[in-house]
Design a protein around this motif. Structure first.
Motif, PDB file in Angstrom:
ATOM      1  N   PRO A  65       0.819  -1.269  -0.171  1.00 13.50           N
ATOM      2  CA  PRO A  65      -0.218   0.036   0.025  1.00 13.50           C
ATOM      3  C   PRO A  65       0.688   1.337  -0.056  1.00 13.50           C
ATOM      4  O   PRO A  65       0.197   2.296  -0.030  1.00 13.50           O
ATOM      5  N   ALA A  66       2.003   1.072   0.161  1.00 12.39           N
ATOM      6  CA  ALA A  66       2.900   2.228   0.255  1.00 12.39           C
ATOM      7  C   ALA A  66       3.228   2.734  -1.092  1.00 12.39           C
ATOM      8  O   ALA A  66       3.472   2.096  -2.180  1.00 12.39           O
ATOM      9  N   ARG A  67       2.823   4.244  -1.454  1.00 10.56           N
ATOM     10  CA  ARG A  67       3.146   4.630  -2.731  1.00 10.56           C
ATOM     11  C   ARG A  67       4.028   6.097  -2.744  1.00 10.56           C
ATOM     12  O   ARG A  67       4.180   6.540  -3.963  1.00 10.56           O
ATOM     13  N   PHE A  68       4.816   6.081  -1.750  1.00  8.47           N
ATOM     14  CA  PHE A  68       5.821   7.356  -1.714  1.00  8.47           C
ATOM     15  C   PHE A  68       7.125   6.716  -1.936  1.00  8.47           C
ATOM     16  O   PHE A  68       7.456   5.512  -2.245  1.00  8.47           O
ATOM     17  N   LYS A  69       7.976   7.685  -2.518  1.00  6.77           N
ATOM     18  CA  LYS A  69       9.457   7.201  -2.994  1.00  6.77           C
ATOM     19  C   LYS A  69      10.014   6.598  -1.821  1.00  6.77           C
ATOM     20  O   LYS A  69      10.283   7.114  -0.803  1.00  6.77           O
ATOM     21  N   GLY A  70      10.698   5.532  -1.832  1.00  6.38           N
ATOM     22  CA  GLY A  70      11.227   4.790  -0.767  1.00  6.38           C
ATOM     23  C   GLY A  70      10.317   3.710  -0.319  1.00  6.38           C
ATOM     24  O   GLY A  70      10.954   3.010   0.492  1.00  6.38           O
ATOM     25  N   GLY A  71       9.060   3.686  -0.523  1.00  7.32           N
ATOM     26  CA  GLY A  71       8.376   2.937  -0.068  1.00  7.32           C
ATOM     27  C   GLY A  71       8.549   1.431  -0.458  1.00  7.32           C
ATOM     28  O   GLY A  71       7.757   0.232   0.360  1.00  7.32           O
ATOM     29  N   GLY A  72       9.174   1.104  -1.282  1.00  5.28           N
ATOM     30  CA  GLY A  72       9.695  -0.198  -1.719  1.00  5.28           C
ATOM     31  C   GLY A  72      10.348  -1.018  -0.771  1.00  5.28           C
ATOM     32  O   GLY A  72      10.651  -2.273  -1.131  1.00  5.28           O
ATOM     33  N   VAL A  73      11.029  -0.510   0.134  1.00  5.41           N
ATOM     34  CA  VAL A  73      12.039  -1.154   1.133  1.00  5.41           C
ATOM     35  C   VAL A  73      11.189  -1.348   2.467  1.00  5.41           C
ATOM     36  O   VAL A  73      10.788  -0.279   2.808  1.00  5.41           O
ATOM     37  N   GLY A  74      10.990  -2.428   2.559  1.00 11.09           N
ATOM     38  CA  GLY A  74      10.264  -2.729   3.854  1.00 11.09           C
ATOM     39  C   GLY A  74       9.014  -3.686   3.622  1.00 11.09           C
ATOM     40  O   GLY A  74       8.785  -4.455   4.668  1.00 11.09           O
ATOM     41  N   PRO A  75       8.234  -3.284   2.726  1.00 13.35           N
ATOM     42  CA  PRO A  75       7.277  -4.202   2.613  1.00 13.35           C
ATOM     43  C   PRO A  75       7.401  -5.750   2.311  1.00 13.35           C
ATOM     44  O   PRO A  75       8.645  -6.049   2.006  1.00 13.35           O
ATOM     45  N   SER A  76       6.724  -6.549   2.922  1.00 10.57           N
ATOM     46  CA  SER A  76       6.778  -8.082   3.040  1.00 10.57           C
ATOM     47  C   SER A  76       5.572  -8.783   3.000  1.00 10.57           C
ATOM     48  O   SER A  76       4.578  -7.971   3.751  1.00 10.57           O
ATOM     49  N   PRO A  77       5.414  -9.845   2.312  1.00 15.51           N
ATOM     50  CA  PRO A  77       4.076 -10.648   2.660  1.00 15.51           C
ATOM     51  C   PRO A  77       3.720 -10.574   3.989  1.00 15.51           C
ATOM     52  O   PRO A  77       2.431 -10.677   4.348  1.00 15.51           O
ATOM     53  N   THR A  78       4.463 -10.912   4.794  1.00 17.97           N
ATOM     54  CA  THR A  78       4.316 -11.168   6.375  1.00 17.97           C
ATOM     55  C   THR A  78       5.691 -10.847   6.992  1.00 17.97           C
ATOM     56  O   THR A  78       6.572 -10.897   6.225  1.00 17.97           O
ATOM     57  N   TYR A  79       5.477 -10.838   8.477  1.00 18.93           N
ATOM     58  CA  TYR A  79       6.677 -10.714   9.105  1.00 18.93           C
ATOM     59  C   TYR A  79       6.779 -11.865  10.228  1.00 18.93           C
ATOM     60  O   TYR A  79       6.027 -12.124  10.733  1.00 18.93           O
TER      61      TYR A  79
END
Length: 865
Positions: free
Chosen positions: A616-630
């Motif tokens: 759901p992150a749409r900001f620049k840099g939001g591609g680092v950190g998302p994961s299917p789960t933790y």
């Protein structure tokens, strides 16, 4: 035009454990026999006819221009066949698209002691080694930048011409809500500065590569790599060689831990020499060369400002990090983001600001080491939480329990938390260690410390942007009843081959040992992006389940028609395909079912693939950190500290890990205990540090401990008793509910040791490693009535850019920055007023619904000495 619906992923997370025949059962790993009998072939074990050897000439200077290279004498040495220089391979490469800054051999400037400059290829390794000093190089020394602080104050000469400015590689500034407002309203504001020293991977196996042209003239490279797909891309680029004529085979790794995730100079050099000579070329690095290749843990200085209410609940967090990146980019941009990306998925942080700066220095490049960028800030956060607990009069365990993230919610920086078994992890280690009864009540010199952590189960995006799967699996079934599974995943000792076999075997009703595994070869297997970010189990496992389910459909249909019963009554188990209503009398062997299916459909083969859900992150840099789960972990460490000398001993550790579902309990416990071992080393002894030689000796920044004799790492005699708790709460996004276990359990060990030292003798060591000398220094300060603390005193002033402002979900945010005019979605604040109000109402209702959800988990325990 409407967007296509996302593909439904079948994970079997809801399977009853009693129904499973392979998954969750302790068993010998499928590659275990080969390893214990010595049949596993590692890269340095390989030999080919007419094979020759390469050695690399490396820079003795930390920063110097190459004025000339004369290879005449080296070429005339006995046995020498070829000498390569940077002029022979002028095309740069790198693991990240934004950091294509390395060359196989330096063409004009060397940037650290050990930077490759020339390569000698000879009939024997000894001949190549003898000829290396004959390569005559004229140097012009340049200014040496030896630390991150020096990089900030020394913009010229630039180590690289790219980057944000001067010797700053990357600056990041992100804000989720008005942090200053929240800090101003907080009852308490805690500010601490921490330092985490760099350290390296120390795998038993050194890096090794063998390259050759095959009978068709295609290039084949065998290498101890964790990322054969990315190495394949780098070879094609750096050598300007057709990618479809390159084949990379990842040999079994004798340990990687992230240290073999980059494409390396020696791999490209061996490939180039093989193409020029048309002979197999082999190179195996010495242990000292491995230390200088590095790519290990970044040294990171951190400043945390955390606001809390009167009860110690976090109201806002402001985190700044400064990274010493070494001489090249490597994974550095991702590492920089990771020093702040995951702080929000463990505890509820309503507002969060994160700023980070990575610098270039004239030392070996840093990169990903187990826990990739998240270990350093986790140390700082968990030690500061301990300080907060003491200040507000709370038990540290209770302080954590009262503000855990809730399942199935979004964080302030738009990470999607799925299942979270951290409460059960904390309860397990607290109860097992009697933490509540013993914390602050043990005799002087003995103490307990607690810490928690979270980690990725696979990165949300690939290293280079594309819309293709992150992992693929192919299955071949034949009339002999044989099943072969093909996948590009890399076995680095973590057990990925066993995961692949188990997932396929469970679906098809056969044993894991029945599966033939073919992994890590770029020409015969579908792409898997590599063994990093704890992604393999979840991504490859889901791809394997999809491929196996498709094969099962073929088998079930053919068997049902052969047996004359509806497909809904067919089951597969114990190497049979049978009628569930009359299993003893109506059925056939698995082999016969394969024959029936092949007769009906032709040659049997199926495929499966996996790509993670969109963030759901749409900001620049939001591609680092998302994961299917933790995944989540908690640890309690018991220490004994000599109050005179500061000598530190760790007799016992309790560790609990939320694994989702344990696919193979033996492997899970091995991974957890391996993390404890590595974490203990980083906590009390490991450090990759450098010293400056006097000016008359070149002023070089040289590695202080470039050998296993001097670089201290725990031995079996240093290992404490470990009590392991496996927390199982199957996650819908993982294969059979599984999460990662390769990296997460490492993270809580270091801060738990630091917190235990404080409980034992009342001093704070706010940096790693935590040594007897530092404890003794803090004890001396305590006895003199001074601040009993050892650690950095201040965080340097950094010229931060204007931060992207992203309102948290509960403040009407939609995952976009409100102040980024470069973004296509940008709208001025006044245009968003009414929409933000409706978003806020929606988010409030969603948050309330999610907060009402809860999960329970199962716990198993094992005590190991």
């Amino acid at each position: 035009m409407s967007k296509p619906e996302p593909k439904k992923v079948i994970t079997h997370h809801d399977k009853d454990p009693d129904e499973l025949r392979v998954i969750g059962r302790p068993r010998r790993r499928v590659d275990g026999r080969a390893k214990v009998t010595g049949q596993t072939v590692f890269a340095d074990d390989m030999k080919l006819p007419r094979m020759v050897h390469a050695k690399i000439v490396r820079s003795p200077h930390p920063h110097a221009a190459i004025r000339s290279i004369d290879v005449t004498a080296a070429l005339q040495a006995p046995g020498v066949l070829l000498v390569l220089t940077g002029a022979d391979m002028p095309i740069p490469y790198g693991i990240l698209p934004v950091s294509q800054d390395e060359h196989p051999l330096c063409p004009d400037v060397a940037r650290f002691v050990g930077d490759p400059v020339a390569a000698v290829i000879a009939e024997t390794e000894e001949a190549a080694d003898a000829a290396m000093p004959l390569v005559a190089i004229e140097w012009e020394p340049l200014t040496t930048v030896a630390s991150a602080e020096e990089a900030l104050s020394t913009p010229e000469p630039r180590i690289h011409e790219y980057g944000d400015d001067g010797n700053v590689h990357k600056r990041i500034a992100l804000q989720f809500g008005d942090v200053e407002e929240s800090l101003g309203k907080s009852v308490h504001v805690f500010e601490d500065v921490f330092f985490y020293e760099g350290n390296t991977h120390l795998p038993i196996e050194q890096h090794a590569t063998l390259a050759a042209r095959d009978g068709d003239g295609k290039l084949v490279v065998w290498s101890s790599t964790q990322t054969p797909h990315y190495l394949h891309r780098a070879l094609a680029k750096a050598l300007d060689f057709p990618a479809h004529q390159v084949r990379v085979i990842a040999t079994p790794n004798g340990g990687g831990f992230g240290g073999k995730s980059d494409p390396f100079n020696h791999e490209v050099v061996a490939a180039k020499a093989a193409l020029v000579l048309d002979r197999p070329v082999k190179i195996c690095l010495t242990r000292e060369e491995v230390f200088y290749c590095h790519r290990g843990r970044h040294p990171v200085k951190m400043r945390f400002r955390t606001g809390t209410d009167a009860d110690g609940n976090i109201t806002a967090m402001d985190l700044e990090t400064l990274l010493d990146g070494g001489a090249y980019g490597s994974y550095g941009v991702a590492s920089t983001f990771y020093t702040g990306a995951l702080q929000t998925v463990t505890y509820e942080i309503p507002r969060y600001r994160f700023r980070a700066c990575r610098t270039f220095t004239n030392k070996p490049p840093c990169g990903p080491k187990r826990g990739h960028g998240t270990v350093q800030p986790r140390f700082g956060q968990e030690v500061q939480l301990d300080k907060i607990a003491v200040a507000v009069g709370k038990n540290p365990a209770d302080l954590r329990l009262q503000q855990l993230c809730k399942p199935d919610t979004l964080t302030a920086n738009y990470l999607t938390v799925g299942t979270i078994g951290l409460r059960q992890c904390i309860d397990a280690v607290v109860d097992g260690s009697s933490f509540r009864d013993r914390w602050q009540k043990l005799p002087e010199g003995r103490g307990l410390g607690i810490a928690c952590s979270s980690y990725l189960c696979g990165a949300g995006l690939p290293i280079y942007w594309n819309a293709m799967p992150h992992s693929g699996v192919q299955l071949r079934l034949d009339r002999m009843g044989a099943v072969t599974a093909f996948c590009g995943a890399t076995e680095i000792g973590q057990g990925s081959d066993d995961v692949l076999a188990a997932c396929v075997a469970e679906v098809l009703g056969i044993a894991a040992d029945d599966i033939h595994i073919r992994t890590g070869a770029t020409d015969t297997t579908p792409i898997d992006l590599g063994s990093y970010s704890s992604r393999v189990t979840l991504m490859m496992g889901n791809a394997a389940i999809e491929a196996a389910e498709r094969a099962k459909t073929l088998l079930v249909g053919a068997a049902a028609r052969k047996l004359g019963i509806p497909p809904s009554r067919i089951a597969l188990a114990d190497r049979r395909v049978f009628d569930v209503e009359d299993p003893e009398k109506v059925g056939m062997s698995f082999r016969d079912a394969c024959c029936a299916a092949e007769a009906e459909h032709g040659t049997l083969g199926t495929v499966g693939s996996y790509a993670p859900p969109r963030s759901p992150a749409r900001f620049k840099g939001g591609g680092v950190g998302p994961s299917p789960t933790y995944s989540y972990s908690a640890a309690v460490v018991e220490v004994e500290v000599d109050p005179v000398t500061g000598w530190l001993h760790v007799p016992k550790i309790w560790i609990a890990h939320d694994v989702g579902r344990s696919l193979n309990p033996v492997l899970v416990r091995g991974q957890v205990e391996g993390s404890v071992y590595m974490g203990l080393g980083e906590a009390i002894m490991e450090e990759q540090v450098f010293r400056r030689l006097p000016a008359k000796m070149s002023n070089a920044a040289v590695h202080k401990f470039p050998s296993m004799l001097e670089y201290k790492s725990p031995t079996s005699l240093d290992m404490p008793e470990i009590v392991t708790y496996v927390i199982e709460d199957p996650d819908p996004k993982g294969p059979f509910g599984a999460k990662e276990v390769g990296q997460g359990p490492l993270l809580p060990i270091m801060p738990a040791v630091a917190n235990a030292v404080f409980d034992a003798v009342g001093v704070r060591i706010d940096e790693t490693p935590i040594t007897a000398e530092k404890i003794a220094r803090a004890l001396d300060l305590r006895d003199k009535g001074k601040d009993a603390r050892v650690g950095p005193k201040a965080f340097p002033s950094i010229d931060w850019p204007e931060g992207l402002e992203v309102p948290p979900p509960w403040e009407g945010g939609d995952g976009r920055a409100t102040n980024d005019p470069k973004a296509k979605h940008y709208r001025a604040p006044e245009e968003r007023g009414q929409e933000m109000m409706s978003d806020a109402a929606r988010q409030k209702a969603t948050a309330a619904q999610r907060a009402s959800q809860s999960k329970s988990g199962r716990v198993s325990k094992e005590v190991r000495s």
